[in-house]
Design a protein around this motif. Structure first.
Motif, short mmCIF file in Angstrom:
data_model
loop_
_atom_site.label_atom_id
_atom_site.label_comp_id
_atom_site.label_asym_id
_atom_site.label_seq_id
_atom_site.Cartn_x
_atom_site.Cartn_y
_atom_site.Cartn_z
N TRP A 136 -2.27 12.23 2.36
CA TRP A 136 -1.19 11.26 2.56
C TRP A 136 -1.77 9.84 2.62
N TYR A 137 -2.48 9.48 1.52
CA TYR A 137 -3.25 8.24 1.52
C TYR A 137 -2.42 6.98 1.33
N VAL A 138 -1.10 7.11 1.18
CA VAL A 138 -0.25 5.92 1.21
C VAL A 138 -0.49 5.16 2.52
N THR A 139 -0.86 5.91 3.58
CA THR A 139 -1.11 5.25 4.86
C THR A 139 -2.26 4.24 4.75
N LYS A 140 -3.27 4.56 3.91
CA LYS A 140 -4.40 3.62 3.72
C LYS A 140 -3.93 2.34 3.02
N LEU A 165 -1.09 0.97 3.27
CA LEU A 165 -0.32 0.14 4.21
C LEU A 165 -1.18 -0.33 5.39
N GLU A 166 -2.01 0.56 5.92
CA GLU A 166 -2.87 0.17 7.06
C GLU A 166 -3.83 -0.94 6.66
N GLU A 167 -4.39 -0.82 5.47
CA GLU A 167 -5.36 -1.84 5.04
C GLU A 167 -4.65 -3.02 4.36
N GLU A 168 -3.35 -3.05 4.49
CA GLU A 168 -2.52 -4.18 4.04
C GLU A 168 -2.73 -4.51 2.57
N VAL A 187 9.28 6.83 3.67
CA VAL A 187 9.33 6.57 5.11
C VAL A 187 8.23 5.57 5.49
N ASN A 188 7.03 5.75 4.94
CA ASN A 188 5.91 4.86 5.28
C ASN A 188 6.19 3.42 4.87
N TYR A 189 6.69 3.25 3.64
CA TYR A 189 7.00 1.89 3.18
C TYR A 189 8.11 1.27 4.03
N THR A 190 9.14 2.06 4.28
CA THR A 190 10.29 1.54 5.01
C THR A 190 9.88 1.14 6.43
N ARG A 191 9.03 1.97 7.05
CA ARG A 191 8.55 1.66 8.40
C ARG A 191 7.71 0.37 8.38
N ALA A 192 7.03 0.11 7.25
CA ALA A 192 6.21 -1.10 7.14
C ALA A 192 7.05 -2.33 6.78
N GLY A 193 8.37 -2.17 6.78
CA GLY A 193 9.24 -3.33 6.55
C GLY A 193 9.67 -3.50 5.11
N ILE A 194 9.39 -2.50 4.26
CA ILE A 194 9.76 -2.57 2.84
C ILE A 194 10.74 -1.42 2.56
N PRO A 195 12.05 -1.67 2.67
CA PRO A 195 13.02 -0.58 2.46
C PRO A 195 12.82 0.05 1.07
N THR A 196 12.60 1.36 1.06
CA THR A 196 12.20 2.04 -0.17
C THR A 196 13.03 3.30 -0.35
N VAL A 197 13.51 3.48 -1.57
CA VAL A 197 14.36 4.65 -1.86
C VAL A 197 13.69 5.53 -2.91
N ILE A 198 14.20 6.75 -3.03
CA ILE A 198 13.75 7.68 -4.06
C ILE A 198 14.73 7.60 -5.22
N CYS A 199 14.19 7.48 -6.44
CA CYS A 199 15.03 7.54 -7.63
C CYS A 199 14.10 7.76 -8.81
N GLY A 200 14.13 8.96 -9.37
CA GLY A 200 13.19 9.24 -10.46
C GLY A 200 13.72 10.28 -11.43
#
Ligand SMILES: [Zn+2]
Length: 375
Positions: free
Chosen positions: A140-144, A146-149, A327-340
């Protein structure tokens, strides 16, 4: 190169796991982005594993982030792959086949094709793309990222993750959680049950109370997700057929709607049930030995990204049963949706495919979203 050519290139990299090795594919994406004029960075997160972050129009103010993942689930039984091998993509009858065709190298290719076609535009707001490691394969490296900005609210004000949704718009999905309850009894020979306290019987009382909790939860229905659900998915108790069991263990699994996103809420349900049973039955003794709850996705339906995609596509707004990086992006202040593009029904299956029609719709939609938000 067309979107299909790009999808074929990506599928041909075996990034399946665990253990997934995404770095070679990540490097290919980084080179592609640099060739079309993006600033791109490889973020190595572990040996052979890397995220890619690309930006264009940098410093022009926060715009859109398009984010996919590079890893794919294991191919499984190769005998079940009838059309082609998992990493030998082919196009047949208007579909491209291969591991990740729909989850989500096909969608990744849509991102790359869309941004390629727009690379020469002059940007009023920054466009960012992210390709992560370890979404389906552990890490779940999306956390990296966001954490490392690597991506912050200075880069993006909203985001899209093209997990396969048949291009329906998913701004909400449930959070998930788990808990364990340990029920204490007292051992005795089963010929003298009056000397013991049967932990299995007490566990049954707890399960009965759990049905009561569910009935109460059923009263609060989210319009797109329905109610929070709570299930006991595993139970064990006792160790010998002629001994009254002194312990029973229950494993609970629950799916939370946004109304119940505070983890303390679900913790209290399970603790209150113990307190209530103990107050009625002095022999009832139990404890909650673990509890965790992850947040639901809850992007407001009137937010910019939802209304933009709805205007472009005219498709339905739905909830999803699965958990995503949104969820990770949205929690970081970037509202993000799924659409693919493509259907989740084809994800993780042998002969995974996505239709070329869906890929084309993905490309045109992402292009239009970038135009409306960033150009
Ligand atoms: Zn996926």
């Amino acid at each position: 190169m067309t979107v299909v050519d790009i999808a074929k290139e990506l599928i041909a990299f075996d990034t399946s796991g665990p253990p997934a090795r995404e770095q070679a594919c990540a490097q290919w994406i980084k080179d592609f982005l640099e060739d079309i004029g993006f600033e791109a960075e490889l973020q190595v997160v572990e040996k052979d594993r890397a995220n890619v972050i690309g930006k264009i129009g940098r410093g022009k103010g926060p715009g859109l982030v398009l984010s996919g993942h590079i890893d794919v689930v294991l191919a499984g039984d190769l005998g079940l792959w009838k059309v082609t091998g998992p990493f030998e993509p082919v196009v047949k009858n208007g579909k491209i086949y291969g591991r990740g065709a729909c989850d989500m190298k096909g969608p990744d290719a849509c991102i790359l094709q869309a941004v390629k076609e727009l690379a020469k535009e002059s940007y009023k707001r920054q466009l960012s793309v992210v390709f992560t490691a370890g979404e389906d394969t552990g890490g779940w490296y999306v956390t990296k990222v966001l954490e490392e900005e690597k991506i912050t609210t200075d880069d993006a004000m909203c985001g899209v993750i093209p997990e396969p949704s048949m291009m329906e718009i998913i701004p909400v999905h449930k959070g998930s959680g788990g808990a364990k309850v340990l029920i204490h009894g007292r051992a005795a020979h089963s010929s003298k049950p009056e000397l013991g306290i049967n932990a299995n019987q007490k566990a049954a009382d707890y399960l009965y109370a759990l049905r009561g909790l569910q009935s109460k939860l059923d009263e609060t229905r989210h319009p797109l997700l329905g109610p929070t659900t709570v299930e006991c998915t595993m139970m064990n108790g006792g160790f010998k057929s002629n001994i009254i069991p002194d312990q029973a263990r229950l494993t609970l699994n629950f799916r939370l709607i946004p109304e119940h996103k505070d983890p303390e809420i679900s913790r209290r349900w399970f603790e209150d049930m113990i307190a209530s049973l103990s107050s009625k039955d002095p022999e009832f003794k139990a404890e909650l030995t673990s509890h965790r709850a992850s947040e639901p996705l809850d992007v407001p339906l009137d937010s910019r990204i939802v209304t933009t995609l709805r205007d472009i596509l005219g498709t339905r707004i739905v909830g999803a049963p699965y958990y995503t990086e949104a969820v990770n992006y949205t929690r970081a202040g970037i509202p993000t949706v799924i659409c693919g593009p493509g259907s989740i029904d084809q994800a993780h299956t042998p002969d995974e495919y996505v239709s070329l029609e869906q890929l084309e719709l993905g490309v045109s939609t992402f292009k239009e979203a970038v135009k409306r938000i960033c150009v």
